[in-house]
Enzyme design. Structure first.
Site, PDB file in Angstrom:
ATOM      1  CE  LYS A   1      -3.650  -4.423   1.278  1.00 42.38           C
ATOM      2  NZ  LYS A   1      -4.339  -3.560   2.244  1.00 42.38           N
TER       3      LYS A   1
ATOM      4  CB  CYS B   1      -1.944  -2.999   5.447  1.00 47.03           C
ATOM      5  SG  CYS B   1      -3.630  -2.338   5.449  1.00 47.03           S
TER       6      CYS B   1
ATOM      7  CG  HIS C   1     -14.761  -0.453   2.029  1.00 48.54           C
ATOM      8  ND1 HIS C   1     -14.138  -0.684   3.226  1.00 48.54           N
ATOM      9  CD2 HIS C   1     -14.713  -1.619   1.340  1.00 48.54           C
ATOM     10  CE1 HIS C   1     -13.711  -1.942   3.264  1.00 48.54           C
ATOM     11  NE2 HIS C   1     -14.044  -2.524   2.128  1.00 48.54           N
TER      12      HIS C   1
ATOM     13  CG  ASP D   1      -1.940  -1.143   1.165  1.00 50.91           C
ATOM     14  OD1 ASP D   1      -1.944  -1.908   0.185  1.00 50.91           O
ATOM     15  OD2 ASP D   1      -2.711  -1.293   2.143  1.00 50.91           O
TER      16      ASP D   1
ATOM     17  CG  HIS E   1      -8.401   4.961   3.280  1.00 52.04           C
ATOM     18  ND1 HIS E   1      -9.353   4.594   4.216  1.00 52.04           N
ATOM     19  CD2 HIS E   1      -7.687   3.829   3.011  1.00 52.04           C
ATOM     20  CE1 HIS E   1      -9.229   3.308   4.494  1.00 52.04           C
ATOM     21  NE2 HIS E   1      -8.237   2.818   3.780  1.00 52.04           N
TER      22      HIS E   1
END
Length: 208
Positions: free
Chosen positions: A114, A163, A60, A14, A89
């Site tokens: 992802k 993450c 989301h 990321d 984000h």
């Protein structure tokens, strides 16, 4: 020419503008790690490179904006498990969701997106977070790496305490040797560093 054995892969988590200072969900000094990671890819220090890209729909379920009366960084329960609510984000197609422009991503053998499913968050490169059925669905990355003869994974990127940590833990659980490149990660909050180190040690993950 790779400086590592052919059974070792680099996993860059990321590295996106929204996780940089000034972004929607900045990591502390996230920009500091970019030049060194860019150099690893530019000089082909690893024969296999995987990059992940947070890639959320605009509605989301992990976004605080989708939960009335809640603010970013509050905790709720989602599908029966704790869920941190985040600022919006890495929304699909936005500049903040792009892979960082200072890195030549042509060296990446795989770019894994992802967090694409609205109702399921996804920290790890290897498994999504718990879904409505209570399971953590695999992304398929473990099998892809094994097919390429990979036995060891080195992880770096953002964020150290979410993450990158979860990716390292899941890589170890999947049977890979794992090295956590601490100096090539940065956290959402440095106050989590001690617990992150403890979690890595408990999983038998090398740090450094």
């Amino acid at each position: 020419m790779s400086n590592h054995d052919s059974d070792t892969a680099l996993l860059v988590i990321d590295l996106q503008p929204d996780f940089m200072p000034g972004g929607a969900l900045p990591c502390e000094h996230g920009e500091v790690i970019v030049p060194a990671i860019a150099a690893l890819l530019r000089h082909r220090h690893y024969a296999t490179v995987v990059a992940t890209q947070d890639w959320h729909p605009a509605d989301h379920a992990s976004f605080a904006s989708q939960h009335d009366g809640h603010a970013p960084f509050q905790q709720i329960r989602l599908h029966g498990h704790p869920q941190t609510l985040w600022p919006d984000h890495c929304v699909q197609g936005t500049p903040g969701a792009a892979l960082h422009g200072a890195v030549d991503w042509r060296a990446a053998d795989l770019i894994l997106r992802k967090g694409t499913r609205r109702q399921v968050d996804s920290y790890s490169a290897f498994r999504e977070n718990h879904g409505p059925d209570g399971n953590r669905p695999p992304t398929g990355l473990a099998g892809w790496l094994r097919e390429r003869g990979i036995a060891e994974v080195h992880v770096c990127g953002l964020a150290r305490d979410y993450c990158v940590l979860w990716s390292a833990q899941d890589a170890a659980a999947a049977g890979f040797r794992v090295r956590f490149l601490w100096e090539l990660t940065r956290p959402v909050s440095a106050s989590n560093d001690a617990s992150t180190r403890q979690a890595l040690q408990q999983a038998g993950i090398a740090i450094g």
